[in-house]
Design a protein around this motif. Structure first.
Motif, PDB file in Angstrom:
ATOM      1  N   ALA A 111      -4.676   5.890 -12.191  1.00  0.00           N
ATOM      2  CA  ALA A 111      -6.008   5.560 -11.687  1.00  0.00           C
ATOM      3  C   ALA A 111      -6.296   4.071 -11.825  1.00  0.00           C
ATOM      4  O   ALA A 111      -6.869   3.438 -10.919  1.00  0.00           O
ATOM      5  CB  ALA A 111      -7.056   6.381 -12.428  1.00  0.00           C
ATOM      6  N   LEU A 112      -5.882   3.484 -12.950  1.00  0.00           N
ATOM      7  CA  LEU A 112      -6.064   2.045 -13.148  1.00  0.00           C
ATOM      8  C   LEU A 112      -5.251   1.244 -12.143  1.00  0.00           C
ATOM      9  O   LEU A 112      -5.727   0.243 -11.582  1.00  0.00           O
ATOM     10  CB  LEU A 112      -5.670   1.672 -14.580  1.00  0.00           C
ATOM     11  CG  LEU A 112      -5.782   0.193 -14.958  1.00  0.00           C
ATOM     12  CD1 LEU A 112      -7.235  -0.275 -14.848  1.00  0.00           C
ATOM     13  CD2 LEU A 112      -5.235  -0.045 -16.371  1.00  0.00           C
ATOM     14  N   MET A 113      -4.015   1.674 -11.882  1.00  0.00           N
ATOM     15  CA  MET A 113      -3.169   0.974 -10.915  1.00  0.00           C
ATOM     16  C   MET A 113      -3.764   1.029  -9.511  1.00  0.00           C
ATOM     17  O   MET A 113      -3.701   0.053  -8.756  1.00  0.00           O
ATOM     18  CB  MET A 113      -1.765   1.592 -10.913  1.00  0.00           C
ATOM     19  CG  MET A 113      -0.925   1.251 -12.129  1.00  0.00           C
ATOM     20  SD  MET A 113      -0.590  -0.524 -12.258  1.00  0.00           S
ATOM     21  CE  MET A 113       0.340  -0.791 -10.750  1.00  0.00           C
ATOM     22  N   VAL A 114      -4.328   2.163  -9.138  1.00  0.00           N
ATOM     23  CA  VAL A 114      -4.973   2.278  -7.827  1.00  0.00           C
ATOM     24  C   VAL A 114      -6.131   1.281  -7.735  1.00  0.00           C
ATOM     25  O   VAL A 114      -6.302   0.596  -6.718  1.00  0.00           O
ATOM     26  CB  VAL A 114      -5.473   3.711  -7.585  1.00  0.00           C
ATOM     27  CG1 VAL A 114      -6.326   3.794  -6.323  1.00  0.00           C
ATOM     28  CG2 VAL A 114      -4.288   4.666  -7.474  1.00  0.00           C
ATOM     29  N   PHE A 115      -6.919   1.199  -8.796  1.00  0.00           N
ATOM     30  CA  PHE A 115      -8.058   0.270  -8.808  1.00  0.00           C
ATOM     31  C   PHE A 115      -7.595  -1.172  -8.633  1.00  0.00           C
ATOM     32  O   PHE A 115      -8.216  -1.954  -7.910  1.00  0.00           O
ATOM     33  CB  PHE A 115      -8.824   0.420 -10.122  1.00  0.00           C
ATOM     34  CG  PHE A 115      -9.976  -0.534 -10.264  1.00  0.00           C
ATOM     35  CD1 PHE A 115     -11.166  -0.311  -9.587  1.00  0.00           C
ATOM     36  CD2 PHE A 115      -9.870  -1.659 -11.071  1.00  0.00           C
ATOM     37  CE1 PHE A 115     -12.229  -1.201  -9.710  1.00  0.00           C
ATOM     38  CE2 PHE A 115     -10.923  -2.548 -11.209  1.00  0.00           C
ATOM     39  CZ  PHE A 115     -12.114  -2.321 -10.521  1.00  0.00           C
ATOM     40  N   ILE A 116      -6.476  -1.524  -9.259  1.00  0.00           N
ATOM     41  CA  ILE A 116      -6.010  -2.910  -9.246  1.00  0.00           C
ATOM     42  C   ILE A 116      -5.213  -3.233  -7.987  1.00  0.00           C
ATOM     43  O   ILE A 116      -5.417  -4.278  -7.350  1.00  0.00           O
ATOM     44  CB  ILE A 116      -5.143  -3.190 -10.496  1.00  0.00           C
ATOM     45  CG1 ILE A 116      -5.998  -3.082 -11.761  1.00  0.00           C
ATOM     46  CG2 ILE A 116      -4.494  -4.568 -10.407  1.00  0.00           C
ATOM     47  CD1 ILE A 116      -5.189  -3.167 -13.045  1.00  0.00           C
ATOM     48  N   PRO A 141     -11.725   4.798  -3.491  1.00  0.00           N
ATOM     49  CA  PRO A 141     -12.617   5.315  -4.539  1.00  0.00           C
ATOM     50  C   PRO A 141     -12.415   6.800  -4.809  1.00  0.00           C
ATOM     51  O   PRO A 141     -12.508   7.240  -5.959  1.00  0.00           O
ATOM     52  CB  PRO A 141     -14.022   5.027  -4.003  1.00  0.00           C
ATOM     53  CG  PRO A 141     -13.863   4.774  -2.550  1.00  0.00           C
ATOM     54  CD  PRO A 141     -12.498   4.203  -2.372  1.00  0.00           C
ATOM     55  N   ILE A 142     -12.113   7.582  -3.766  1.00  0.00           N
ATOM     56  CA  ILE A 142     -11.897   9.014  -3.968  1.00  0.00           C
ATOM     57  C   ILE A 142     -10.614   9.252  -4.749  1.00  0.00           C
ATOM     58  O   ILE A 142     -10.551  10.149  -5.608  1.00  0.00           O
ATOM     59  CB  ILE A 142     -11.856   9.736  -2.605  1.00  0.00           C
ATOM     60  CG1 ILE A 142     -13.219   9.626  -1.927  1.00  0.00           C
ATOM     61  CG2 ILE A 142     -11.455  11.192  -2.776  1.00  0.00           C
ATOM     62  CD1 ILE A 142     -14.373  10.202  -2.717  1.00  0.00           C
ATOM     63  N   ALA A 184       0.832  -1.204   0.000  1.00  0.00           N
ATOM     64  CA  ALA A 184       0.000   0.000   0.000  1.00  0.00           C
ATOM     65  C   ALA A 184       0.864   1.252   0.000  1.00  0.00           C
ATOM     66  O   ALA A 184       0.585   2.218  -0.716  1.00  0.00           O
ATOM     67  CB  ALA A 184      -0.922  -0.006   1.222  1.00  0.00           C
ATOM     68  N   PHE A 185       1.932   1.229   0.795  1.00  0.00           N
ATOM     69  CA  PHE A 185       2.846   2.376   0.845  1.00  0.00           C
ATOM     70  C   PHE A 185       3.466   2.621  -0.523  1.00  0.00           C
ATOM     71  O   PHE A 185       3.542   3.759  -1.007  1.00  0.00           O
ATOM     72  CB  PHE A 185       3.922   2.116   1.890  1.00  0.00           C
ATOM     73  CG  PHE A 185       4.894   3.250   2.081  1.00  0.00           C
ATOM     74  CD1 PHE A 185       4.451   4.548   2.282  1.00  0.00           C
ATOM     75  CD2 PHE A 185       6.264   3.010   2.067  1.00  0.00           C
ATOM     76  CE1 PHE A 185       5.350   5.598   2.469  1.00  0.00           C
ATOM     77  CE2 PHE A 185       7.166   4.047   2.259  1.00  0.00           C
ATOM     78  CZ  PHE A 185       6.708   5.346   2.461  1.00  0.00           C
ATOM     79  N   GLY A 186       3.904   1.561  -1.180  1.00  0.00           N
ATOM     80  CA  GLY A 186       4.489   1.710  -2.512  1.00  0.00           C
ATOM     81  C   GLY A 186       3.495   2.243  -3.530  1.00  0.00           C
ATOM     82  O   GLY A 186       3.839   3.069  -4.381  1.00  0.00           O
ATOM     83  N   THR A 187       2.250   1.793  -3.445  1.00  0.00           N
ATOM     84  CA  THR A 187       1.221   2.284  -4.364  1.00  0.00           C
ATOM     85  C   THR A 187       0.948   3.768  -4.142  1.00  0.00           C
ATOM     86  O   THR A 187       0.802   4.540  -5.096  1.00  0.00           O
ATOM     87  CB  THR A 187      -0.078   1.484  -4.190  1.00  0.00           C
ATOM     88  OG1 THR A 187       0.189   0.090  -4.343  1.00  0.00           O
ATOM     89  CG2 THR A 187      -1.111   1.898  -5.229  1.00  0.00           C
ATOM     90  N   LEU A 188       0.895   4.183  -2.884  1.00  0.00           N
ATOM     91  CA  LEU A 188       0.689   5.602  -2.581  1.00  0.00           C
ATOM     92  C   LEU A 188       1.853   6.439  -3.092  1.00  0.00           C
ATOM     93  O   LEU A 188       1.662   7.549  -3.618  1.00  0.00           O
ATOM     94  CB  LEU A 188       0.523   5.793  -1.074  1.00  0.00           C
ATOM     95  CG  LEU A 188      -0.711   5.138  -0.434  1.00  0.00           C
ATOM     96  CD1 LEU A 188      -0.684   5.320   1.073  1.00  0.00           C
ATOM     97  CD2 LEU A 188      -1.993   5.712  -1.022  1.00  0.00           C
ATOM     98  N   LEU A 189       3.071   5.915  -2.953  1.00  0.00           N
ATOM     99  CA  LEU A 189       4.235   6.641  -3.474  1.00  0.00           C
ATOM    100  C   LEU A 189       4.157   6.774  -4.995  1.00  0.00           C
ATOM    101  O   LEU A 189       4.538   7.813  -5.557  1.00  0.00           O
ATOM    102  CB  LEU A 189       5.526   5.924  -3.074  1.00  0.00           C
ATOM    103  CG  LEU A 189       5.908   5.976  -1.599  1.00  0.00           C
ATOM    104  CD1 LEU A 189       7.166   5.148  -1.351  1.00  0.00           C
ATOM    105  CD2 LEU A 189       6.136   7.413  -1.140  1.00  0.00           C
ATOM    106  N   PHE A 190       3.666   5.735  -5.664  1.00  0.00           N
ATOM    107  CA  PHE A 190       3.538   5.807  -7.122  1.00  0.00           C
ATOM    108  C   PHE A 190       2.517   6.860  -7.533  1.00  0.00           C
ATOM    109  O   PHE A 190       2.714   7.574  -8.523  1.00  0.00           O
ATOM    110  CB  PHE A 190       3.149   4.438  -7.682  1.00  0.00           C
ATOM    111  CG  PHE A 190       3.006   4.427  -9.180  1.00  0.00           C
ATOM    112  CD1 PHE A 190       4.122   4.443  -9.992  1.00  0.00           C
ATOM    113  CD2 PHE A 190       1.757   4.432  -9.771  1.00  0.00           C
ATOM    114  CE1 PHE A 190       3.996   4.453 -11.379  1.00  0.00           C
ATOM    115  CE2 PHE A 190       1.616   4.443 -11.154  1.00  0.00           C
ATOM    116  CZ  PHE A 190       2.750   4.446 -11.951  1.00  0.00           C
TER     117      PHE A 190
END
Length: 476
Positions: free
Chosen positions: A424-429, A322-323, A256-262
């Motif tokens: 946005a797609l990466m966040v969804f996945i 979702p936001i 999750a941390f890595g995704t937020l950094l991305f």
């Protein structure tokens, strides 16, 4: 209210019906955050007044997009290096010194921009400013996390973001109008004066929220945790000094941390990829005046301000993920608009939509970081976030310098649009954030009737055991 209750076998028991929590009272906490948002608004106004003039000034030196991109790279490289250290300093020495120091550096840097006689001097000043102000964001987010309730973090982060947006409402318009009428002097002098006023207000109005006692308590907790670590393999999670290692201090879960950094990296990269190109494009190809460019930035600021105040708390209610997805899709509008149209008011409309998108993303993103970060490492985590953002603002202009001769501006805009939509797609996945329902359940348990009954039962057992022990001793 506490109600005494008498028990013949247990003596006098006091039943706790409320749970007191340490820290500032809510009204004082809100006042501090609002004051900091005002200071942020003033600082961003002072920067916004001169931001549209950077391209003009570099053009007067005889240089163009490549030099402006280099100045952005200097600022960003310094931020990449300094931000994690500045975040750790904010955790170690408090939020206030970093905030005050950053505002002081902005005052000096704006003076330097005005007095710079060559592009090289301008670039050096931007680099120094990037290093010495890298602690502002981590310290500000640390302050909000210190005093804002967990279930209202995004709301108050949105208020701080609204202050930033307010600066971009007023600053670029005023700066552009002053430049078009009188040249460099008035906008730069007004910017320097406003930056100095911001520093003075901060000095007198913003207290330390991460006090020495709290820092000492966190240090003792870390040292105690380090002593409890076995001497075997798991000891790698602590340093020789007894403090928690860098890896152990990172927010969890790491995916999750890595995704937020991305997310942070892509948003900053997308903007700074078009940033050096945009002013020259609108001035030279679209024929905008400095005031028109400032007005476009102002409309973006208005949208972000209104969105931050009205929608900033959305992720507190609807969830971060979702936001983030909705906000990223809306944020891509500015790049799509620049791709497909050269009509002024259509571009303005795209900027407004993008501003609402940023108003959704930024509070949710920062709140998500804080949700998964240990209390004692908040500013360090936000420093890493700032460093990754600076990395994006470093890589983007470097790539612009390489490709600027080979691709038209519309291609630059399309790359940024594609990157934001891909994010946005990466966040969804990929994004999986731990729920906050467990924390809410634990808080309810603190003041629950079940806890009262459990405490009474425990005391009863202790009393019975003691009485039994005394009887056995007497019998012996």
């Amino acid at each position: 209210m506490n109600r005494p209750r008498n028990h013949t076998h247990m003596g006098k028991i006091v039943q706790a019906t409320t749970v007191s929590t340490p820290g500032l009272n809510p009204r004082r906490a809100r006042s501090i955050i609002i004051l900091l948002a005002i200071c942020t608004a003033l600082q961003m106004t002072s920067y916004g007044m001169i931001f549209p003039l950077f391209a003009r000034k570099i053009g007067d030196f005889g240089d163009s997009v490549a030099v402006l991109a280099t100045s952005v790279m200097a600022y960003s490289l310094a931020g990449v290096i300094a931000a994690p250290f500045m975040g750790s300093l904010a955790d170690r020495f408090g939020r206030r010194p970093l905030i005050l120091g950053s505002f002081a550096v902005f005052t000096v840097a704006f003076t330097g921009y005005y007095l710079a006689a060559t592009s090289l001097v301008f670039i050096v000043i931007r680099g120094l400013a990037g290093a010495l102000t890298a602690g502002l964001g981590p310290a500000t987010m640390g302050l909000v996390a210190d005093i804002a309730p967990e279930d209202e973090r995004a709301r108050w982060i949105g208020v701080i973001g609204g202050g930033t947006s307010a600066g971009f409402i007023v600053g670029p318009v005023v700066g552009g109008l002053l430049y078009d009428k009188w040249g460099y002097g008035p906008p730069f002098l007004a910017s320097i004066g406003l930056a100095l006023l911001t520093l003075l207000i901060t000095f007198f109005a913003i207290p330390e929220t991460h006090t020495r006692e709290e820092r000492r308590r966190e240090t003792l907790i870390q040292k105690r945790a380090a002593r409890l670590v076995p001497e075997t393999g798991t000891a790698a999670s602590t340093s020789l000094s007894g403090s928690v290692s860098f890896m152990a201090s990172l927010p969890q879960p790491l995916l999750a941390f890595g995704t937020l950094l991305f997310i942070n990296l892509s948003m900053i990269f997308a903007w700074f990829f078009i940033d050096p190109q945009l002013p020259f494009y609108v001035f030279d190809e679209l024929g905008w005046s400095t005031a028109q460019f400032g007005a476009a930035i102002s409309f973006y600021g208005w949208a972000t301000l209104i969105g931050s105040l009205v929608l900033g708390q959305s992720s507190d209610r609807l969830g971060r993920k979702p936001i983030l997805i909705i906000g990223l899709i809306l944020h891509s509008a500015q790049y799509v608009g620049l791709m497909f149209t050269n009509i002024y008011w259509m571009i303005i409309a795209a900027f407004i939509i993008a501003g609402f998108g940023e108003a959704l993303v930024n509070p949710a993103l920062s709140a998500a970081y804080l949700d998964i970060t240990p209390e004692e490492h908040r500013s360090r985590a936000m420093g890493i976030k700032a460093a990754i953002g600076s990395l994006g603002s470093l890589l983007a202009p470097a790539l612009v310098i390489i490709i600027i001769r080979y691709v038209p501006p519309q291609t630059v805009f399309s790359i940024s649009a594609a990157l934001i939509l891909f994010t946005a797609l990466m966040v969804f996945i990929a994004l999986r954030l731990p729920g906050r329902t467990e924390a809410a359940r634990d808080l309810a348990w603190e003041a629950s009737q079940e806890r009262v009954m459990a405490a009474q039962s425990a005391l009863h057992n202790v009393t019975v055991s003691a009485a039994t022990a005394r009887k056995l001793k007497s019998a012996a």
